[in-house]
Design a protein around this motif. Structure first.
Motif, short mmCIF file in Angstrom:
data_model
loop_
_atom_site.label_atom_id
_atom_site.label_comp_id
_atom_site.label_asym_id
_atom_site.label_seq_id
_atom_site.Cartn_x
_atom_site.Cartn_y
_atom_site.Cartn_z
N TYR A 92 0.83 -1.21 0.00
CA TYR A 92 0.00 0.00 0.00
C TYR A 92 0.87 1.26 0.00
O TYR A 92 0.56 2.24 -0.70
N LEU A 93 1.94 1.23 0.77
CA LEU A 93 2.83 2.39 0.80
C LEU A 93 3.56 2.56 -0.52
O LEU A 93 3.83 3.70 -0.94
N ALA A 94 3.89 1.46 -1.20
CA ALA A 94 4.50 1.56 -2.53
C ALA A 94 3.55 2.24 -3.50
O ALA A 94 3.97 3.05 -4.34
N ILE A 117 -7.62 10.87 -5.36
CA ILE A 117 -6.25 10.41 -5.57
C ILE A 117 -5.77 9.66 -4.33
O ILE A 117 -5.92 10.13 -3.20
N TYR A 118 -5.19 8.48 -4.54
CA TYR A 118 -4.70 7.65 -3.44
C TYR A 118 -3.57 8.37 -2.70
O TYR A 118 -2.63 8.88 -3.31
N THR A 119 -3.66 8.40 -1.36
CA THR A 119 -2.72 9.16 -0.54
C THR A 119 -1.99 8.26 0.46
O THR A 119 -2.31 7.09 0.64
N ALA A 174 1.37 -10.72 1.28
CA ALA A 174 0.16 -9.99 1.67
C ALA A 174 0.42 -8.50 1.53
O ALA A 174 1.49 -8.01 1.91
N PRO A 175 -0.50 -7.73 0.97
CA PRO A 175 -0.24 -6.30 0.72
C PRO A 175 0.01 -5.48 1.97
O PRO A 175 0.61 -4.41 1.89
N LYS A 211 -6.41 1.05 2.29
CA LYS A 211 -7.48 1.15 1.29
C LYS A 211 -7.01 0.50 -0.01
O LYS A 211 -5.85 0.64 -0.40
N GLU A 212 -7.93 -0.17 -0.70
CA GLU A 212 -7.59 -0.79 -1.97
C GLU A 212 -7.61 0.25 -3.09
O GLU A 212 -8.60 0.95 -3.26
#
Length: 300
Positions: free
Chosen positions: A16-18, A43-45, A179-180, A53-54
């Protein structure tokens, strides 16, 4: 000897952080309008990443993103070569192209210290596993053009092997998963992005970007019908298959600690300039290599 810590790959960050990093880098280099990832209509933050969050990916955007498995493997293979590892076929010479458990001393290393493959890409075999966009799942046959994986799943695909794994795990056709939400010291990533019709360059020419004296290079990969998969047919989850790919760019190296820190404001890497941390007392408890600078290890 002579390694710079900031140029080691970044690691110890989750998927997710990537994703958030890719959007933040896009904002710095281009504009928010070109961000590839969104969630809940925005926009994904970094906050979305913290909340796991996906993301939704818009491949038509021109911003930075994670490569798909197919893009990653075609780049590692360097097109129509028949290389089993990224740069070679011979198990005796893989040490010249890869950091793995027989030569890494169980620590990450500054990028570009090993030989590049025929596309000019470094460390695609070994150093840290590299996260991809796709959910890990059986590969479809035939494979749709620009395949981006299944719509849902439990783990995300990763490729390339690492400092604690055998050379077999560094084969360009070897599939792995994580796992993400999970982060670990031997998992990082490299970035990709769409090419525009007006900026397609000859294969391997690429483009260099600079932010506050920190430079990173993207290598151009031409549109192709890519033959990927294990040529020995021993890996039953990745048998030889074709996939059509539009032209794209992919990072010359794994994302480094210095680039991550410039964009995200911190360095979460296990192999940073503070030493071995919680690896003390484990089988990976070894002193920093002579002459190495922790901050130039790859981010992971």
């Amino acid at each position: 000897e002579g390694e710079e810590q900031n140029k080691r790959p970044v690691e110890n960050i989750n998927w997710y952080l990537a994703i958030a990093f890719c959007n933040e880098l896009t904002k710095r280099v281009s504009s928010e309008a070109e961000c590839v990832y969104t969630t809940d209509g925005h926009i994904y933050t970094k906050e979305d990443a913290s909340n796991e969050k996906e993301p939704i990916m818009d491949v038509n955007k021109k911003g930075f993103r994670l490569p798909t498995e197919a893009e990653w493997e075609w780049a590692a293979k360097a097109g129509n070569t028949q290389h089993i590892w990224a740069g070679c076929n011979d198990g005796e010479t893989v040490k010249n192209y890869s950091w793995f458990n027989q030569n890494s001393n169980y620590r990450t290393h500054e990028v570009k210290k090993k030989n590049a493959n025929a596309y000019g890409l470094y460390d695609m075999s070994g150093n840290v596993f590299e996260m991809c966009w796709d959910w890990y799942a059986p590969l479809p046959v035939p494979m749709p053009k620009n395949y981006t994986g299944e719509e849902t799943g439990e783990a995300r695909a990763s490729r390339g092997g690492s400092i604690i794994n055998d050379a077999i795990d560094a084969k360009r056709s070897h599939r792995n998963y994580l796992a993400p939400s999970y982060s670990i010291f031997n998992s990082g990533f490299r970035i990709a992005r769409r090419q525009n019709e007006d900026d397609v360059k000859p294969v391997c020419e690429g483009k260099t970007y600079t932010l506050n004296n920190i430079s990173f290079k993207m290598i151009d990969i031409a549109e192709a019908t890519a033959t990927v998969g294990d040529p020995t047919k021993k890996e039953s989850d990745n048998l030889p298959h074709d996939v059509k790919l539009d032209a794209y760019r992919i990072g010359e190296t794994e994302v480094t600690q210095e680039l991550w820190k410039e964009i995200m404001g911190n360095n979460p890497s296990f192999f940073d300039n503070t030493g071995m941390k919680e690896l003390k007392g484990t089988k990976w408890d070894t002193a920093p290599a002579s002459g190495e600078i922790q901050e130039k290890r790859p981010v992971e």
